[in-house]
Design a protein around this motif. Structure first.
Motif, PDB file in Angstrom:
ATOM      1  N   ALA B  15       0.860  -1.189   0.000  1.00  0.00           N
ATOM      2  CA  ALA B  15       0.000   0.000   0.000  1.00  0.00           C
ATOM      3  C   ALA B  15       0.893   1.234   0.000  1.00  0.00           C
ATOM      4  CB  ALA B  15      -0.891  -0.005   1.236  1.00  0.00           C
ATOM      5  N   SER B  16       0.491   2.248  -0.755  1.00  0.00           N
ATOM      6  CA  SER B  16       1.342   3.423  -0.870  1.00  0.00           C
ATOM      7  C   SER B  16       1.518   4.126   0.469  1.00  0.00           C
ATOM      8  CB  SER B  16       0.801   4.386  -1.925  1.00  0.00           C
ATOM      9  OG  SER B  16      -0.358   5.035  -1.454  1.00  0.00           O
ATOM     10  N   SER B  17       0.515   3.998   1.361  1.00  0.00           N
ATOM     11  CA  SER B  17       0.660   4.636   2.673  1.00  0.00           C
ATOM     12  C   SER B  17       1.797   3.990   3.469  1.00  0.00           C
ATOM     13  CB  SER B  17      -0.648   4.532   3.453  1.00  0.00           C
ATOM     14  OG  SER B  17      -1.015   3.184   3.613  1.00  0.00           O
ATOM     15  N   ALA B  18       1.938   2.674   3.329  1.00  0.00           N
ATOM     16  CA  ALA B  18       3.019   1.983   4.038  1.00  0.00           C
ATOM     17  C   ALA B  18       4.376   2.372   3.460  1.00  0.00           C
ATOM     18  CB  ALA B  18       2.820   0.468   3.939  1.00  0.00           C
ATOM     19  N   ALA B  20       5.009   5.250   2.041  1.00  0.00           N
ATOM     20  CA  ALA B  20       5.245   6.632   2.483  1.00  0.00           C
ATOM     21  C   ALA B  20       5.847   6.635   3.885  1.00  0.00           C
ATOM     22  CB  ALA B  20       3.930   7.412   2.475  1.00  0.00           C
ATOM     23  N   LYS B  21       5.260   5.835   4.768  1.00  0.00           N
ATOM     24  CA  LYS B  21       5.726   5.818   6.151  1.00  0.00           C
ATOM     25  C   LYS B  21       7.174   5.324   6.233  1.00  0.00           C
ATOM     26  CE  LYS B  21       4.366   4.070  10.662  1.00  0.00           C
ATOM     27  NZ  LYS B  21       3.493   3.128  11.379  1.00  0.00           N
ATOM     28  N   ARG B  23       9.464   5.336   3.862  1.00  0.00           N
ATOM     29  CA  ARG B  23      10.402   6.298   3.258  1.00  0.00           C
ATOM     30  C   ARG B  23      10.641   7.473   4.194  1.00  0.00           C
ATOM     31  NH1 ARG B  23       8.028   8.532  -1.496  1.00  0.00           N
ATOM     32  NH2 ARG B  23      10.036   9.485  -1.889  1.00  0.00           N
ATOM     33  N   LEU B  24       9.570   7.928   4.844  1.00  0.00           N
ATOM     34  CA  LEU B  24       9.719   9.048   5.774  1.00  0.00           C
ATOM     35  C   LEU B  24      10.639   8.688   6.930  1.00  0.00           C
ATOM     36  CD1 LEU B  24       6.183  10.623   6.002  1.00  0.00           C
ATOM     37  CD2 LEU B  24       8.313  11.871   5.663  1.00  0.00           C
ATOM     38  N   LYS B  25      10.461   7.471   7.465  1.00  0.00           N
ATOM     39  CA  LYS B  25      11.304   7.061   8.591  1.00  0.00           C
ATOM     40  C   LYS B  25      12.775   7.122   8.208  1.00  0.00           C
ATOM     41  CE  LYS B  25       8.399   4.146  11.442  1.00  0.00           C
ATOM     42  NZ  LYS B  25       8.148   2.786  11.909  1.00  0.00           N
ATOM     43  N   VAL B  27      14.188   8.877   5.674  1.00  0.00           N
ATOM     44  CA  VAL B  27      14.695  10.207   5.326  1.00  0.00           C
ATOM     45  C   VAL B  27      14.823  11.091   6.574  1.00  0.00           C
ATOM     46  CG1 VAL B  27      12.532  11.436   4.776  1.00  0.00           C
ATOM     47  CG2 VAL B  27      14.613  11.960   3.514  1.00  0.00           C
ATOM     48  N   LEU B  28      13.910  10.900   7.544  1.00  0.00           N
ATOM     49  CA  LEU B  28      13.981  11.751   8.737  1.00  0.00           C
ATOM     50  C   LEU B  28      15.204  11.426   9.578  1.00  0.00           C
ATOM     51  CD1 LEU B  28      10.301  12.216   9.926  1.00  0.00           C
ATOM     52  CD2 LEU B  28      11.692  13.595   8.395  1.00  0.00           C
ATOM     53  N   ASP B  31      17.907  13.209   7.860  1.00  0.00           N
ATOM     54  CA  ASP B  31      17.731  14.650   8.087  1.00  0.00           C
ATOM     55  C   ASP B  31      18.219  15.029   9.486  1.00  0.00           C
ATOM     56  OD1 ASP B  31      16.532  14.911   5.639  1.00  0.00           O
ATOM     57  OD2 ASP B  31      14.517  15.371   6.393  1.00  0.00           O
ATOM     58  N   GLN B  32      17.810  14.219  10.464  1.00  0.00           N
ATOM     59  CA  GLN B  32      18.109  14.575  11.851  1.00  0.00           C
ATOM     60  C   GLN B  32      19.570  14.338  12.195  1.00  0.00           C
ATOM     61  OE1 GLN B  32      15.174  12.227  13.813  1.00  0.00           O
ATOM     62  NE2 GLN B  32      13.512  13.612  13.269  1.00  0.00           N
ATOM     63  N   ARG B  34      21.927  14.511  10.118  1.00  0.00           N
ATOM     64  CA  ARG B  34      22.730  15.310   9.189  1.00  0.00           C
ATOM     65  C   ARG B  34      23.819  14.456   8.544  1.00  0.00           C
ATOM     66  NH1 ARG B  34      21.395  20.686  10.429  1.00  0.00           N
ATOM     67  NH2 ARG B  34      20.304  20.794  12.391  1.00  0.00           N
TER      68      ARG B  34
END
Lengths: 268, 90
Positions: B15-18, B20-21, B23-25, B27-28, B31-32, B34
Motif C-alpha cells: 500500500a502506498s501509505s506503508a 510513504a511511512k 520512506r519518511l522514517k 529520510v527523517l 535529516d536529523q 545530518r
C-alpha cells in the motif's frame, strides 16, 4: 494574567496554516475569548482575504513596528465578532522589515489585553518563521498526510525545540478517511509515530473550506462542516479542555448514491 | 479491477501509505543525523572495499540505509548482493 501567544506554522507552504489560523481564531471568539490574529507572512498576506477583511486595511504590521501608527489603529475588527481582530501583514515589504525582538514585544503587549494572540507564520525556516515564533508561548504545527509536508513538519519541530519553546502540538489537516481505508494515505497514528508530538486535532478534507473562503467566511460558521467542527474542538483543546478525538471513518456509500454519482450528481 | 491484479504477479505491491511511512522514517533519520549523501557514499565504498577482498560484490546493487532501531538507537543496514562466492584469497 497574560493571554496565550500561539504560533501556527508548518515549514511547507500550502498545508493550511492560514485557514487554520482563521478558523481557530474565529472559533475561540465564538467561544467567548478575546482574540487577536497577526498575519506574519509579510509580502504574501492572505489572512485578511480568508477572513473577508481585505477591504478594510489601513495600517499593517510593519506600520505598527515602525511606529507609523498605534497598535489599535492597525487592528481590524471582525465583521461578526467584536472580540476578534486582525493585524494584517504588509504586502509591499519583506520579512526583514520586522525583527524577532519587535515581534516578541508586540505579541507580549497584545497578550496583556487578549486571551489569545494567534500568529500565522509564513512557510519556510528563515526570518519570517523566526519572527513568527519569537514571542510564542505555544506552537502548533500543521501538516497534511503527505511525505513532503511531514518531512518539513519534522524539521520545524526540531527548530522549535532548538529555540527552547515548549514542544509543539500537531494538527493533521486534509485528512481523507476514504483514502486511508484503501491504504492510499497515512493514518493518524502513522503521522503521530513519525513526528512524536502530541496531537491537537485532525481536520478532515472538506469542500466547505473552499466554498466558505470564496465568500470570505470561515468554515466554523457552517454547522454542517466537518472541518469547521474539528476546528471548534481544536479551539476548546487550546483552552485546556479535554475533547475526545472523533474517529473519522470512510463514508458508507450506498448503491443509490453510487448510481447518482455515476450520472454526474457530484454532491449526492 | 483488483480481481485481475492477482494474475501474473507473485505479490501485490505494498500500500502506498506503508511505502510513504517507511520512506519518511528513513529520510527523517538522515535529516536529523545530518548524514550527508556524500558521507553515506563513503561508508558504502568502505564496506565494499573490505568485502571485495573476499567476495565478488555487485557494487551497483548495494543499498545502505540508517533507520531507527531498538532502544532509541539508529541502525545501519546494508544490503549487499554478491555475484558468487569468490574463492577465499590467502
Amino acid at each position: 494574567m497574560a493571554g496565550h501567544i500561539v504560533t501556527i506554522t508548518s515549514g511547507k507552504g500550502g498545508v493550511g496554516k492560514t485557514t487554520t489560523t482563521a478558523n481557530i481564531g474565529t472559533a475561540l471568539a465564538m467561544q467567548g475569548r478575546n482574540v487577536v490574529l497577526i498575519d506574519a507572512d509579510i509580502g504574501l498576506r492572505n489572512l485578511d482575504i480568508v477572513m473577508g477583511l481585505e477591504n478594510r486595511i489601513v495600517y499593517d504590521l510593519v506600520d505598527v513596528v515602525e511606529g507609523q501608527c498605534r497598535v489599535r489603529q492597525a487592528m481590524i475588527r471582525d465583521k461578526r465578532f467584536p472580540n476578534l481582530s486582525l493585524i494584517p501583514a504588509a504586502q509591499t515589504r519583506d520579512k526583514e522589515a520586522v525583527s524577532p525582538d519587535q515581534m516578541a514585544e508586540l505579541t507580549r503587549e497584545l497578550a496583556e489585553s487578549h486571551d489569545f494572540v494567534l500568529v500565522d507564520s509564513p512557510a519556510g525556516i528563515e526570518q519570517g518563521f523566526r519572527n513568527a515564533i519569537a514571542g510564542a508561548t505555544a506552537v502548533v504545527v500543521v501538516t497534511t498526510p503527505e511525505v513532503s509536508a511531514v518531512r518539513d513538519a519534522d524539521r520545524i519541530i526540531g527548530l522549535v525545540e532548538a529555540a527552547e519553546l515548549p514542544p509543539p502540538r500537531l494538527i493533521l489537516n486534509r485528512f481523507r478517511p476514504d483514502m486511508v481505508k484503501r491504504g492510499d494515505m497515512m493514518d493518524v497514528p502513522d503521522v503521530e509515530e513519525i513526528l512524536a508530538i502530541d496531537l491537537l486535532g485532525v481536520v478532515p478534507e472538506d469542500q466547505t473550506i473552499i466554498t466558505s473562503t470564496n465568500r470570505g467566511e470561515v468554515a466554523v460558521f457552517d454547522s454542517h462542516s466537518p472541518a469547521g467542527s474539528a476546528f471548534k474542538d481544536i479551539a476548546r483543546r487550546l483552552q485546556g479542555e479535554t475533547i475526545a478525538f472523533p474517529r473519522y471513518e470512510a463514508a458508507q456509500v450506498g448503491v443509490m448514491s453510487r448510481f447518482l454519482r455515476a450520472l454526474g450528481f457530484a454532491r449526492v | 479491477m483488483r480481481f485481475f491484479r492477482g494474475f501474473g504477479r507473485q505479490e501485490a505491491p505494498a500500500a502506498s501509505s506503508a511505502v510513504a511511512k517507511q520512506r519518511l522514517k528513513v529520510v527523517l533519520v538522515s535529516d536529523q543525523m545530518r548524514v550527508s549523501p556524500g558521507l553515506m557514499a563513503a561508508i558504502r565504498d568502505d564496506i565494499v572495499d573490505v568485502l571485495s577482498r573476499r567476495l565478488d560484490v555487485d557494487r551497483d546493487g548495494i543499498e545502505v540505509t540508517i533507520t531507527p532501531g531498538r532502544n532509541n538507537t539508529d541502525e545501519l543496514t546494508a544490503r549487499i548482493p554478491i555475484r558468487r562466492a569468490a574463492r577465499a584469497r590467502l
